[in-house]
Design a protein around this motif. Structure first.
Motif, PDB file in Angstrom:
ATOM      1  N   ASN A 167      67.002  28.145  28.697  1.00 58.83           N
ATOM      2  CA  ASN A 167      66.041  29.050  29.330  1.00 58.83           C
ATOM      3  C   ASN A 167      65.562  28.371  30.695  1.00 58.83           C
ATOM      4  O   ASN A 167      65.866  28.934  31.975  1.00 58.83           O
ATOM      5  N   GLY A 203      66.705  32.854  31.108  1.00 57.87           N
ATOM      6  CA  GLY A 203      65.295  32.364  31.095  1.00 57.87           C
ATOM      7  C   GLY A 203      64.257  33.060  31.962  1.00 57.87           C
ATOM      8  O   GLY A 203      63.172  32.770  32.006  1.00 57.87           O
ATOM      9  N   ASP A 256      63.202  23.834  27.859  1.00 59.41           N
ATOM     10  CA  ASP A 256      63.115  25.096  26.881  1.00 59.41           C
ATOM     11  C   ASP A 256      61.669  24.955  26.346  1.00 59.41           C
ATOM     12  O   ASP A 256      61.541  25.501  25.040  1.00 59.41           O
TER      13      ASP A 256
END
Length: 279
Positions: free
Chosen positions: A132, A171, A231
């Motif tokens: 992400n 992301g 993340d």
């Protein structure tokens, strides 16, 4: 096949589904290895495996993706979370989906990861990846971070903000979107540079080519403790004058059942993105 089944221990439904899935996989002749995920970035219990099946939300997929990308083994995400931008297999259809996966009938989608290297006084102190985003912020709330950002051929200037987000297209619907960043189709291979509560009205999100290499220098300030979050699951301490080099990771992750239709379905159903009236 040797299947690592990643069970999100915070999801009650994951525990009961695991028992049924393990029986299903064993009956089909596969070997099942359980791996519990509770938010920490622990290794899989085995080094040899053929695929990872996740029982949880997108956060569980992020963890498994970072683990599986270097080996090229696919991740098969069963969505037990709230959003499901990445995890596309419904819990009421997991048996048919797994059968299709083992029969080679499910398309595997390649997603890029972003890689960060933290260098302190000439020594690399951390190297890691994220599916992400990478987020640089102060370790304490209500503190700012000031960063000088450059590439190999140009200077972006100094950014002062509550946080700096470098996101992949995957992301783009996560922290970056919450901070006003663009929503990007996951098939587009880009990096997004975005700030949180920037100290300048001229700061706007930047969509950058995936082959760019960003150099971030953390400038000295009254704030002394910073953190780089990968993340939102791996948190690395950063000090003033550290250099952080960010680029597209060498390895991508293969995701099963996560094509663009899953992405747009999540936009409509989870974010209530209906568009305009139809003529």
């Amino acid at each position: 096949m040797i299947c690592v089944v990643v069970v999100n221990t915070y999801k009650k439904a994951a525990e009961s589904l695991y028992e049924k899935m393990a029986q299903f996989l064993n009956d089909a002749g596969h070997t099942v290895v359980r791996s519990d995920f509770s938010g920490s970035d622990t290794p899989f219990p085995v080094s040899e495996y053929d695929c990872a099946i996740t029982l949880g939300g997108d956060g569980t997929v992020l963890y498994a993706s970072r683990r599986c990308a270097p080996s090229g083994k696919p991740v098969v995400p069963v969505n037990l979370g709230e959003f499901g931008f990445i995890a596309g297999i419904r819990p009421d259809n997991w048996q048919a989906s797994l059968s299709d996966f083992f029969a080679g009938k499910i398309k595997l989608t390649k997603r890029s990861l972003v890689k960060a290297e933290v260098v302190r006084r000439g020594t690399t102190v951390y190297v890691g990846t994220a599916l992400n985003d990478m987020v640089l912020s102060a370790a304490q709330a209500a503190k700012i971070v000031e960063v000088d950002i450059r590439t190999s051929h140009s200077a972006f200037g100094k950014f002062k903000a509550d946080a700096l987000i470098i996101s992949t297209s995957t992301g783009s619907t996560a922290y970056s979107a919450a901070a006003g960043g663009p929503i990007v189709d996951p098939d587009l291979d880009v990096l997004i540079l975005n700030t949180v509560s920037a100290f300048s009205l001229s700061n706007r999100p930047l969509v950058l080519p995936s082959d760019i290499r960003l150099s971030l220098e953390v400038l000295p300030s009254r704030t002394q403790d910073f953190v780089l979050s990968c993340d939102g699951q791996v948190h690395i301490p950063v000090e003033p004058n550290d250099s952080i080099f960010i680029k597209k990771a060498e390895h991508s992750v293969l995701l099963a059942g996560c094509d663009s239709s899953v992405f747009y379905t999540a936009l409509r159903s989870k974010l209530h993105w209906s568009g305009g009236p139809r003529a």
